[in-house]
Design an enzyme around this catalytic site. Structure first.
Site, PDB file in Angstrom:
ATOM      1  N   GLU A 290       4.474  11.525  -3.487  1.00  0.00           N
ATOM      2  CA  GLU A 290       5.655  11.330  -2.191  1.00  0.00           C
ATOM      3  C   GLU A 290       6.629  11.275  -3.074  1.00  0.00           C
ATOM      4  O   GLU A 290       6.418  11.090  -4.553  1.00  0.00           O
ATOM      5  CB  GLU A 290       6.059  10.041  -2.085  1.00  0.00           C
ATOM      6  CG  GLU A 290       6.971   9.674  -0.964  1.00  0.00           C
ATOM      7  CD  GLU A 290       6.926   8.441   0.015  1.00  0.00           C
ATOM      8  OE1 GLU A 290       6.352   8.237   0.682  1.00  0.00           O
ATOM      9  OE2 GLU A 290       7.572   7.373  -0.382  1.00  0.00           O
TER      10      GLU A 290
ATOM     11  N   ASP B 290       1.050   7.517  -2.810  1.00  0.00           N
ATOM     12  CA  ASP B 290       2.495   7.114  -3.024  1.00  0.00           C
ATOM     13  C   ASP B 290       2.627   6.112  -4.598  1.00  0.00           C
ATOM     14  O   ASP B 290       1.959   5.158  -4.773  1.00  0.00           O
ATOM     15  CB  ASP B 290       2.590   6.278  -2.256  1.00  0.00           C
ATOM     16  CG  ASP B 290       4.131   5.297  -1.650  1.00  0.00           C
ATOM     17  OD1 ASP B 290       4.713   6.057  -2.439  1.00  0.00           O
ATOM     18  OD2 ASP B 290       3.666   4.570  -1.487  1.00  0.00           O
TER      19      ASP B 290
ATOM     20  N   ASP C 276       1.610   0.491   0.673  1.00  0.00           N
ATOM     21  CA  ASP C 276       1.561   1.727  -0.541  1.00  0.00           C
ATOM     22  C   ASP C 276      -0.277   2.191   0.129  1.00  0.00           C
ATOM     23  O   ASP C 276       0.235   3.230   0.164  1.00  0.00           O
ATOM     24  CB  ASP C 276       1.158   0.949  -1.881  1.00  0.00           C
ATOM     25  CG  ASP C 276       2.130   0.758  -2.401  1.00  0.00           C
ATOM     26  OD1 ASP C 276       3.211   0.577  -2.694  1.00  0.00           O
ATOM     27  OD2 ASP C 276       1.802  -0.954  -2.218  1.00  0.00           O
TER      28      ASP C 276
END
Length: 183
Positions: free
Chosen positions: A72, A12, A144
């Site tokens: 992502e 991420d 996160d």
């Protein structure tokens, strides 16, 4: 027969905090391996922060030897300068596993949320809860890291479907077009 496990690194990306999570997937069975958050020092210049991000992700790659990575996708921010900086961090996050020979896939945030929670507009708390349900041993301490685990789970789910589709396509003979059939 249980398929051999595949190790997946979920990422991420962020310039302040980049979450990472490693899982193993064997068929539909998911196992937590490790997770964490890379936090480059905020006082450094952009180049130093990106270098720190690369160095720490290389340590994760060496320590956990993933077979595949998933990142992502970045959403566009209202602030163009912030979006550009996030894009640079995302570039480092994608480049680092690629340089190590690890294939990298990308997933939209809406797809990640829909895959793990069932709704594309899920809140951070819902993702954390689902990660605890899907990976009970997970010991993430930041959103996160939880998000990175969600990206890894999404990849595990979707890579299996893509492999099944490819396998099924290989078994089905190609359709003849009207021109080919007339010959």
């Amino acid at each position: 027969m249980v398929p051999s496990p595949i190790r997946i690194l979920g990422l991420d990306p962020g310039l302040r905090r980049t979450g990472w999570g490693v899982i193993e997937a064997a068929g539909t069975r998911l196992s937590f391996v490790a997770c964490g958050t890379v936090m480059p020092p905020e006082e450094g210049g952009l180049a130093e922060r990106l270098a720190c991000l690369h160095t720490e992700l290389m340590q994760v790659l060496r320590a956990y030897a993933p077979d595949e990575a998933a990142v992502e996708e970045t959403f566009v921010n209202v602030n163009p300068a912030s979006t550009l900086k996030l894009g640079q961090a995302r570039g480092v996050v994608m480049l680092t596993p690629a340089l190590a020979g690890v294939p990298v896939s990308e997933y939209a945030a809406l797809l990640v949320k829909k895959t793990v929670v069932g709704a594309g507009r899920a809140e951070k708390a819902q993702i954390r809860l689902m990660m605890k349900i899907l990976l009970p041993q997970a010991d993430f301490t930041t959103d996160d890291a939880a998000d990175a685990l969600a990206v890894a789970v999404t990849h595990a789910q979707h890579r299996g479907m893509a492999a099944m589709k490819a396998q099924m396509a290989a078994k089905v003979p190609p359709k003849l077009t009207a021109k080919a059939a007339a010959r």
